[in-house]
Design a protein around this motif. Structure first.
Motif, PDB file in Angstrom:
ATOM      1  N   ILE A 146       0.843  -1.204   0.000  1.00  0.00           N
ATOM      2  CA  ILE A 146       0.000   0.000   0.000  1.00  0.00           C
ATOM      3  C   ILE A 146       0.877   1.254   0.000  1.00  0.00           C
ATOM      4  O   ILE A 146       0.660   2.173  -0.797  1.00  0.00           O
ATOM      5  CB  ILE A 146      -0.957  -0.002   1.219  1.00  0.00           C
ATOM      6  CG1 ILE A 146      -1.873  -1.243   1.158  1.00  0.00           C
ATOM      7  CG2 ILE A 146      -1.799   1.280   1.261  1.00  0.00           C
ATOM      8  CD1 ILE A 146      -2.717  -1.469   2.391  1.00  0.00           C
ATOM      9  N   GLU A 147       1.899   1.254   0.854  1.00  0.00           N
ATOM     10  CA  GLU A 147       2.811   2.403   0.916  1.00  0.00           C
ATOM     11  C   GLU A 147       3.502   2.618  -0.429  1.00  0.00           C
ATOM     12  O   GLU A 147       3.681   3.743  -0.863  1.00  0.00           O
ATOM     13  CB  GLU A 147       3.904   2.212   1.986  1.00  0.00           C
ATOM     14  CG  GLU A 147       3.428   2.323   3.413  1.00  0.00           C
ATOM     15  CD  GLU A 147       2.907   1.000   3.941  1.00  0.00           C
ATOM     16  OE1 GLU A 147       2.659   0.072   3.127  1.00  0.00           O
ATOM     17  OE2 GLU A 147       2.738   0.892   5.170  1.00  0.00           O
ATOM     18  N   GLN A 148       3.905   1.520  -1.038  1.00  0.00           N
ATOM     19  CA  GLN A 148       4.615   1.615  -2.315  1.00  0.00           C
ATOM     20  C   GLN A 148       3.724   2.264  -3.378  1.00  0.00           C
ATOM     21  O   GLN A 148       4.178   3.089  -4.166  1.00  0.00           O
ATOM     22  CB  GLN A 148       5.040   0.222  -2.757  1.00  0.00           C
ATOM     23  CG  GLN A 148       6.229   0.225  -3.706  1.00  0.00           C
ATOM     24  CD  GLN A 148       6.414  -1.129  -4.372  1.00  0.00           C
ATOM     25  OE1 GLN A 148       5.963  -2.156  -3.855  1.00  0.00           O
ATOM     26  NE2 GLN A 148       7.058  -1.128  -5.520  1.00  0.00           N
ATOM     27  N   LEU A 149       2.451   1.903  -3.350  1.00  0.00           N
ATOM     28  CA  LEU A 149       1.515   2.508  -4.305  1.00  0.00           C
ATOM     29  C   LEU A 149       1.322   3.987  -3.980  1.00  0.00           C
ATOM     30  O   LEU A 149       1.215   4.827  -4.874  1.00  0.00           O
ATOM     31  CB  LEU A 149       0.177   1.765  -4.264  1.00  0.00           C
ATOM     32  CG  LEU A 149      -0.724   1.978  -5.481  1.00  0.00           C
ATOM     33  CD1 LEU A 149      -0.086   1.371  -6.731  1.00  0.00           C
ATOM     34  CD2 LEU A 149      -2.110   1.383  -5.259  1.00  0.00           C
ATOM     35  N   GLU A 150       1.306   4.294  -2.668  1.00  0.00           N
ATOM     36  CA  GLU A 150       1.149   5.700  -2.274  1.00  0.00           C
ATOM     37  C   GLU A 150       2.341   6.551  -2.718  1.00  0.00           C
ATOM     38  O   GLU A 150       2.178   7.720  -3.045  1.00  0.00           O
ATOM     39  CB  GLU A 150       0.962   5.800  -0.758  1.00  0.00           C
ATOM     40  CG  GLU A 150      -0.435   5.369  -0.349  1.00  0.00           C
ATOM     41  CD  GLU A 150      -0.714   5.665   1.114  1.00  0.00           C
ATOM     42  OE1 GLU A 150       0.003   5.095   1.962  1.00  0.00           O
ATOM     43  OE2 GLU A 150      -1.630   6.448   1.380  1.00  0.00           O
ATOM     44  N   VAL A 151       3.520   5.969  -2.698  1.00  0.00           N
ATOM     45  CA  VAL A 151       4.697   6.696  -3.196  1.00  0.00           C
ATOM     46  C   VAL A 151       4.463   7.106  -4.649  1.00  0.00           C
ATOM     47  O   VAL A 151       4.701   8.249  -5.042  1.00  0.00           O
ATOM     48  CB  VAL A 151       5.980   5.823  -3.075  1.00  0.00           C
ATOM     49  CG1 VAL A 151       7.140   6.476  -3.807  1.00  0.00           C
ATOM     50  CG2 VAL A 151       6.331   5.604  -1.607  1.00  0.00           C
ATOM     51  N   TRP A 152       3.949   6.167  -5.434  1.00  0.00           N
ATOM     52  CA  TRP A 152       3.651   6.475  -6.841  1.00  0.00           C
ATOM     53  C   TRP A 152       2.508   7.488  -6.938  1.00  0.00           C
ATOM     54  O   TRP A 152       2.509   8.337  -7.827  1.00  0.00           O
ATOM     55  CB  TRP A 152       3.306   5.201  -7.611  1.00  0.00           C
ATOM     56  CG  TRP A 152       4.535   4.493  -8.085  1.00  0.00           C
ATOM     57  CD1 TRP A 152       5.087   3.361  -7.541  1.00  0.00           C
ATOM     58  CD2 TRP A 152       5.372   4.862  -9.178  1.00  0.00           C
ATOM     59  NE1 TRP A 152       6.216   3.013  -8.243  1.00  0.00           N
ATOM     60  CE2 TRP A 152       6.417   3.904  -9.247  1.00  0.00           C
ATOM     61  CE3 TRP A 152       5.356   5.898 -10.110  1.00  0.00           C
ATOM     62  CZ2 TRP A 152       7.423   3.969 -10.213  1.00  0.00           C
ATOM     63  CZ3 TRP A 152       6.358   5.960 -11.070  1.00  0.00           C
ATOM     64  CH2 TRP A 152       7.376   5.001 -11.114  1.00  0.00           C
ATOM     65  N   GLY A 153       1.545   7.385  -6.018  1.00  0.00           N
ATOM     66  CA  GLY A 153       0.447   8.345  -6.001  1.00  0.00           C
ATOM     67  C   GLY A 153       0.968   9.753  -5.800  1.00  0.00           C
ATOM     68  O   GLY A 153       0.591  10.685  -6.528  1.00  0.00           O
ATOM     69  N   THR A 154       1.879   9.913  -4.850  1.00  0.00           N
ATOM     70  CA  THR A 154       2.467  11.223  -4.573  1.00  0.00           C
ATOM     71  C   THR A 154       3.283  11.709  -5.764  1.00  0.00           C
ATOM     72  O   THR A 154       3.172  12.847  -6.195  1.00  0.00           O
ATOM     73  CB  THR A 154       3.387  11.133  -3.329  1.00  0.00           C
ATOM     74  OG1 THR A 154       2.655  10.486  -2.290  1.00  0.00           O
ATOM     75  CG2 THR A 154       3.842  12.501  -2.876  1.00  0.00           C
ATOM     76  N   ARG A 155       4.096  10.795  -6.274  1.00  0.00           N
ATOM     77  CA  ARG A 155       4.967  11.133  -7.389  1.00  0.00           C
ATOM     78  C   ARG A 155       4.189  11.624  -8.604  1.00  0.00           C
ATOM     79  O   ARG A 155       4.614  12.528  -9.318  1.00  0.00           O
ATOM     80  CB  ARG A 155       5.747   9.862  -7.759  1.00  0.00           C
ATOM     81  CG  ARG A 155       7.052  10.091  -8.465  1.00  0.00           C
ATOM     82  CD  ARG A 155       7.754   8.762  -8.711  1.00  0.00           C
ATOM     83  NE  ARG A 155       8.450   8.259  -7.543  1.00  0.00           N
ATOM     84  CZ  ARG A 155       8.893   7.002  -7.406  1.00  0.00           C
ATOM     85  NH1 ARG A 155       8.675   6.123  -8.362  1.00  0.00           N
ATOM     86  NH2 ARG A 155       9.523   6.621  -6.328  1.00  0.00           N
ATOM     87  N   THR A 156       3.031  11.004  -8.843  1.00  0.00           N
ATOM     88  CA  THR A 156       2.263  11.334 -10.051  1.00  0.00           C
ATOM     89  C   THR A 156       1.124  12.311  -9.756  1.00  0.00           C
ATOM     90  O   THR A 156       0.433  12.740 -10.677  1.00  0.00           O
ATOM     91  CB  THR A 156       1.651  10.057 -10.675  1.00  0.00           C
ATOM     92  OG1 THR A 156       0.898   9.368  -9.664  1.00  0.00           O
ATOM     93  CG2 THR A 156       2.726   9.132 -11.195  1.00  0.00           C
ATOM     94  N   GLY A 157       0.912  12.618  -8.469  1.00  0.00           N
ATOM     95  CA  GLY A 157      -0.191  13.505  -8.119  1.00  0.00           C
ATOM     96  C   GLY A 157      -1.545  12.852  -8.308  1.00  0.00           C
ATOM     97  O   GLY A 157      -2.517  13.485  -8.723  1.00  0.00           O
ATOM     98  N   VAL A 158      -1.625  11.573  -7.983  1.00  0.00           N
ATOM     99  CA  VAL A 158      -2.873  10.816  -8.162  1.00  0.00           C
ATOM    100  C   VAL A 158      -3.311  10.260  -6.803  1.00  0.00           C
ATOM    101  O   VAL A 158      -2.496   9.744  -6.041  1.00  0.00           O
ATOM    102  CB  VAL A 158      -2.647   9.663  -9.174  1.00  0.00           C
ATOM    103  CG1 VAL A 158      -3.774   8.661  -9.118  1.00  0.00           C
ATOM    104  CG2 VAL A 158      -2.491  10.223 -10.588  1.00  0.00           C
ATOM    105  N   GLU A 159      -4.597  10.364  -6.538  1.00  0.00           N
ATOM    106  CA  GLU A 159      -5.109   9.902  -5.244  1.00  0.00           C
ATOM    107  C   GLU A 159      -5.186   8.375  -5.199  1.00  0.00           C
ATOM    108  O   GLU A 159      -5.555   7.722  -6.172  1.00  0.00           O
ATOM    109  CB  GLU A 159      -6.507  10.488  -5.014  1.00  0.00           C
ATOM    110  CG  GLU A 159      -7.013  10.258  -3.605  1.00  0.00           C
ATOM    111  CD  GLU A 159      -8.468  10.710  -3.428  1.00  0.00           C
ATOM    112  OE1 GLU A 159      -9.060  10.344  -2.401  1.00  0.00           O
ATOM    113  OE2 GLU A 159      -8.993  11.407  -4.308  1.00  0.00           O
ATOM    114  N   VAL A 160      -4.826   7.818  -4.024  1.00  0.00           N
ATOM    115  CA  VAL A 160      -4.878   6.375  -3.834  1.00  0.00           C
ATOM    116  C   VAL A 160      -6.014   6.030  -2.870  1.00  0.00           C
ATOM    117  O   VAL A 160      -6.063   6.551  -1.759  1.00  0.00           O
ATOM    118  CB  VAL A 160      -3.543   5.842  -3.253  1.00  0.00           C
ATOM    119  CG1 VAL A 160      -3.615   4.329  -3.035  1.00  0.00           C
ATOM    120  CG2 VAL A 160      -2.373   6.188  -4.172  1.00  0.00           C
TER     121      VAL A 160
END
Ligand code: GDP
Length: 300
Positions: free
Chosen positions: A143-157
């Motif tokens: 979940i955290e790993q996906l959130e890192v990508w969420g932050t990086r791309t500016g997309v809500e998780v």
């Protein structure tokens, strides 16, 4: 990365061997076919596919009355384009109205999370509203790993706590996608291979929730495969792909292998279109698969 850079290793480790062979032998004879066969098998094109390919080359050579090996180069690339194209469309199936739901499956470590992040970035940069669903509630850190990508791309998780029911996460995510008028919902799922039947049950449950909440969804079920694992990727795909309603393949880490021929083998043996390929670790290193561009990048 474009195909040209991403396929550098395959070009060096495979196509250059073919070129050298053509220059060295010059004549199209039995030894030539044998060596070509070896090179193709060595590049993971797959024995069955290679046999078929060589037969087709022989037929073309006869028909076109070719004798010089170098004349075979364009014929070979034409045949490879045909093999890779297949009958289905390589482009992603998008919903005409309402959110497009793309479900990702694949075993841990193949590059699933990275691909989800890259795809989110791609859609976002096209001006689309994207949401991610953290459906891998099983693997620690997923979940955290996906959130890192969420932050990086500016997309809500959309997520719940670790260990929660993935189908419940999907329900939340689908509701959020509808409420917020998202264009795309990209869903991660657990990728543990042990306990396969549980995983299939879990996937079926996720499917049912998505189908019930958005008719016609999921619009794509993409199976992610690590190209550097070669023939293993193929057997993995056969195991995993059978029951999970996979509509397309993603081949990651093509930049990391000299045996890019695996794309041909997988395309041939599974008859599922390759839709995306990963060509590096960065956000931009994802390409929609196009057989002509792919072969052109190798042979041009
Ligand atoms: P997951 O367990 O399937 O979610 O795999 P990850 O997304 O965590 O990726 C595993 C590793 O592969 C990470 O180190 C990624 O950076 C790397 N990776 C993913 N895709 C690519 C790719 O296309 N090229 C290269 N070189 N590395 C990749």
């Amino acid at each position: 990365k474009q195909f040209k850079d991403g396929l550098e290793k395959t070009r060096k480790g495979f196509v250059e061997h073919v070129s050298n062979l053509m220059v060295r032998r010059r004549k199209i004879d039995e030894e030539f076919y044998e060596e070509l066969e070896e090179i193709l098998i060595g590049a993971d094109v797959g024995v069955n596919t290679v046999m078929g390919l060589i037969d087709e080359l022989r037929a073309e050579v006869k028909k076109r009355r070719l004798s010089d090996a170098s004349e075979l180069r364009p014929v070979l690339s034409e045949k490879l384009v045909e093999l890779l194209r297949g009958e289905q469309d390589n482009s992603l199936n998008m919903s005409q109205e309402g959110p497009t739901v793309i479900l990702f499956v694949g075993v841990n470590g193949v590059g699933k999370t990275t691909t989800i992040g890259k795809l989110a970035h791609k859609f976002k940069s096209e001006g689309k509203k994207v949401l991610l669903a953290a459906g891998d509630t099983f693997r620690a850190g997923a979940i955290e790993q996906l959130e890192v990508w969420g932050t990086r791309t500016g997309v809500e998780v959309i997520k719940q706590s670790p260990g929660s029911d993935p189908a419940a996460v999907m329900y939340d995510a689908v509701q959020a996608a509808k409420q917020r008028n998202a264009d795309i919902l990209i869903c991660d799922t657990a990728g543990r291979l042990q306990n396969k039947s549980n995983l299939m049950d879990e996937l079926n449950k996720i499917f049912r929730v998505i189908q019930r909440e958005i008719p016609g969804a999921p619009h794509e079920v993409l199976m992610v495969l690590d190209a550097t694992t070669g023939q293993n990727a193929l057997s993995q795909a056969k195991l995993f792909g059978e029951k999970s309603g996979v509509t397309g393949l993603v081949l990651t880490k093509l930049d990391g292998t000299a045996k890019g021929g695996i794309v041909v083998a997988i395309r041939q043996e599974l008859n599922i279109p390759v839709k995306l390929v990963g060509l590096g670790e960065k956000m931009e290193d994802l390409q929609e698969f196009d057989s002509e561009q792919f072969v052109h990048a190798l042979f041009a």
